[in-house]
Motif scaffolding. Sequence first.
Motif, mmCIF file in Angstrom:
data_model
loop_
_atom_site.group_PDB
_atom_site.id
_atom_site.type_symbol
_atom_site.label_atom_id
_atom_site.label_comp_id
_atom_site.label_asym_id
_atom_site.label_seq_id
_atom_site.Cartn_x
_atom_site.Cartn_y
_atom_site.Cartn_z
ATOM 1 N N ASN A 169 0.795 -1.197 0.055
ATOM 2 C CA ASN A 169 0.136 -0.130 0.019
ATOM 3 C C ASN A 169 0.914 1.283 -0.013
ATOM 4 O O ASN A 169 1.864 1.365 0.854
ATOM 5 N N TRP A 222 -3.831 5.068 -6.554
ATOM 6 C CA TRP A 222 -4.071 4.892 -5.257
ATOM 7 C C TRP A 222 -3.828 3.329 -5.099
ATOM 8 O O TRP A 222 -3.470 2.490 -6.019
ATOM 9 N N SER A 223 -3.968 2.933 -3.774
ATOM 10 C CA SER A 223 -3.793 1.489 -3.435
ATOM 11 C C SER A 223 -4.946 0.926 -2.768
ATOM 12 O O SER A 223 -5.689 1.663 -1.943
ATOM 13 N N ARG A 224 -5.279 -0.377 -3.015
ATOM 14 C CA ARG A 224 -6.317 -1.162 -2.386
ATOM 15 C C ARG A 224 -6.048 -2.775 -2.189
ATOM 16 O O ARG A 224 -5.797 -3.130 -3.320
ATOM 17 N N ASN A 225 -6.103 -3.222 -1.279
ATOM 18 C CA ASN A 225 -5.856 -4.550 -0.948
ATOM 19 C C ASN A 225 -4.728 -5.272 -1.752
ATOM 20 O O ASN A 225 -5.090 -6.465 -2.478
ATOM 21 N N VAL A 273 -13.299 2.947 -7.066
ATOM 22 C CA VAL A 273 -13.120 2.291 -5.789
ATOM 23 C C VAL A 273 -14.530 1.903 -5.361
ATOM 24 O O VAL A 273 -14.621 0.834 -4.531
ATOM 25 N N SER A 330 -15.653 -1.237 -6.942
ATOM 26 C CA SER A 330 -14.934 -2.432 -6.587
ATOM 27 C C SER A 330 -15.134 -3.021 -5.125
ATOM 28 O O SER A 330 -14.536 -4.091 -4.925
ATOM 29 N N SER A 331 -15.594 -2.241 -4.284
ATOM 30 C CA SER A 331 -15.696 -2.697 -2.907
ATOM 31 C C SER A 331 -16.803 -3.655 -2.627
ATOM 32 O O SER A 331 -17.810 -3.908 -3.374
ATOM 33 N N ASP A 350 -2.051 7.898 -1.736
ATOM 34 C CA ASP A 350 -2.785 8.415 -3.010
ATOM 35 C C ASP A 350 -2.116 9.510 -3.328
ATOM 36 O O ASP A 350 -1.461 10.462 -2.707
#
Length: 246
Positions: free
Chosen positions: A200, A216-219, A242, A245-246, A203
């Motif tokens: 991670n 950005w970073s996610r998971n 985002v 995609s959640s 942003d």
Amino acid sequence: MPACVDQELLLGGLVDGELDAANTALVEAHVARCEGCREELERLQATRNLLAAGGVRHSAPEALIGRIAAMPELSPGSASRKWLPSWLAPGVAGAIAASLAIFAFVTPASMSAVDQQLVSSHVRSLQPGHLTDVQTTNQHIVKPWFNGRIDFAPPVPELADQGFPLAGGRLDSIDGKTVAAIVYHRRLHTVNLFVWPAKNGGDRSFVKDGFAVTEWSRNGLRFAAVSDIPSAELRQFETLFVKQSS
């Protein structure tokens, strides 16, 4: 095999990050098919890495910066500056100060190689036949298409109702790694979303050579969207992506 004469200056500009996105894409395409220029590029990159190594590159000592900043001939209204035209003197002082700041604090490449590659890959994709490996507006085709081609599963939400219709996907390369590139449209514009596994990170958004980039970073995945649409619209794309995609 020697490098092409008409490419030598461009190769140096590529290594130093001084080319715009369009010329970067053109030079990289030439290097991919020219052995002589590829060898020259590798030599220039190796030389640059040696010069950037510890003990070779030196910054101006803070004491020196302080002494020059305090020089009376550079202060506003100094009599010793009267040999310069009034409109030029402030500029000279500012230029010297700016040069010292750059010399002391800026890293060898202020724009990272990954930043440059993101924009260059976006530009290359706009050439005929380079945008998608799988062309479809159906997320249920794009998402499984990546299975077996990469070792991670990028989310592929459908955003047509929000003004960003899906166009397809392809494989690309960023920083020597194979990444997923998910392609969306915004009116007549293209949005390339690059996805790869990464720790991670923060942003961030910036504009380079007229192209907006937002990251950005996610998971455990890093996302980087690139387009020539306004930055505000690209950040809107990020928010929608985002959320869906959640």
